[in-house]
Scaffold this active site. Structure first.
Site, PDB file in Angstrom:
ATOM      1  N   HIS A   1     -46.236  12.097  15.356  1.00 29.53           N
ATOM      2  CA  HIS A   1     -45.528  12.611  14.759  1.00 29.53           C
ATOM      3  C   HIS A   1     -45.863  14.173  14.380  1.00 29.53           C
ATOM      4  O   HIS A   1     -45.899  14.936  14.827  1.00 29.53           O
ATOM      5  CB  HIS A   1     -45.242  12.128  12.785  1.00 29.53           C
TER       6      HIS A   1
ATOM      7  N   GLU B   1     -45.688  16.223  12.010  1.00 24.70           N
ATOM      8  CA  GLU B   1     -46.579  16.546  11.081  1.00 24.70           C
ATOM      9  C   GLU B   1     -48.145  17.149  11.548  1.00 24.70           C
ATOM     10  O   GLU B   1     -48.829  17.050  11.706  1.00 24.70           O
ATOM     11  CB  GLU B   1     -46.475  15.737   9.823  1.00 24.70           C
TER      12      GLU B   1
ATOM     13  N   SER C   1     -38.151  15.536   5.391  1.00 28.40           N
ATOM     14  CA  SER C   1     -39.225  14.817   4.481  1.00 28.40           C
ATOM     15  C   SER C   1     -39.823  14.030   5.293  1.00 28.40           C
ATOM     16  O   SER C   1     -39.845  13.239   5.943  1.00 28.40           O
ATOM     17  CB  SER C   1     -38.330  14.039   3.346  1.00 28.40           C
TER      18      SER C   1
ATOM     19  N   CYS D   1     -42.111  11.157   6.695  1.00 32.76           N
ATOM     20  CA  CYS D   1     -42.033   9.286   5.986  1.00 32.76           C
ATOM     21  C   CYS D   1     -43.772   9.378   5.169  1.00 32.76           C
ATOM     22  O   CYS D   1     -44.321  10.370   5.163  1.00 32.76           O
ATOM     23  CB  CYS D   1     -42.174   9.171   7.313  1.00 32.76           C
TER      24      CYS D   1
ATOM     25  N   CYS E   1     -47.059  10.605   7.461  1.00 29.83           N
ATOM     26  CA  CYS E   1     -47.388  11.699   7.394  1.00 29.83           C
ATOM     27  C   CYS E   1     -47.405  12.440   5.357  1.00 29.83           C
ATOM     28  O   CYS E   1     -48.290  12.941   5.532  1.00 29.83           O
ATOM     29  CB  CYS E   1     -46.062  12.887   7.425  1.00 29.83           C
TER      30      CYS E   1
END
Length: 156
Positions: A63, A65, A88, A90, A93
């Site tokens: 991802h 992040e 935002s 998940c 993360c």
């Protein structure tokens, strides 16, 4: 979490978001999901930047992040760090942010996906949601054009 530091300024948060947004655009240009992130020191020093590369690497764990976190390298601790993300985080993360005690999160937009935002706030992590129109447009355009890929990414 008791934090005696002054809150991040909106101006600094917007400047940091530029890096994450550029990463999101890079991911889209590679044929991936346009979510970008960057890990900064609270003073504005960039530690690492990355983007969602699930499609490009055929790896569900990459991802935005996590990519930024990995590229930042190893640190002893993270309370003085800021995770900046175009969307935002998940739950996966958000767990990374919690696990490593990252002190603040800057979110480009939370309208397309809300994720673990409330949980992070309940933990006392400083959260700044910028409601950035460019982030919203990028993600909503993508989700409408590629609903199957989007649903796979968020686990639907």
């Amino acid at each position: 979490m008791t934090d005696l530091r002054p809150p991040l300024s909106r101006e600094l948060a917007l400047t940091m978001l530029e890096t994450a947004y550029a990463e999101a655009e890079r991911g889209l240009s590679e044929g991936g999901i346009p979510i970008g992130a960057a890990l900064f020191h609270r003073d504005g020093t960039l530690l690492g930047a990355g983007h969602n590369r699930r499609v490009q690497e055929d790896d569900a764990s990459v991802h935005g992040e996590t990519d930024a976190f990995r590229k930042a390298g190893r640190r002893r601790d993270y309370p003085d760090c800021v995770m900046v993300t175009t969307l935002s985080p998940c739950w996966y993360c958000a767990g990374l942010i919690r696990q490593f005690n990252i002190g603040a999160v800057v979110i480009g937009e939370a309208a397309t996906f809300h994720g673990g935002l409330d949980w992070l706030q309940e933990l006392g992590i400083e959260i700044i949601v910028l409601d950035d129109p460019a982030c919203t447009e990028l993600l909503q355009t993508f989700t409408h054009a590629h609903p199957e890929l989007w649903n796979e990414d968020i686990g639907l």
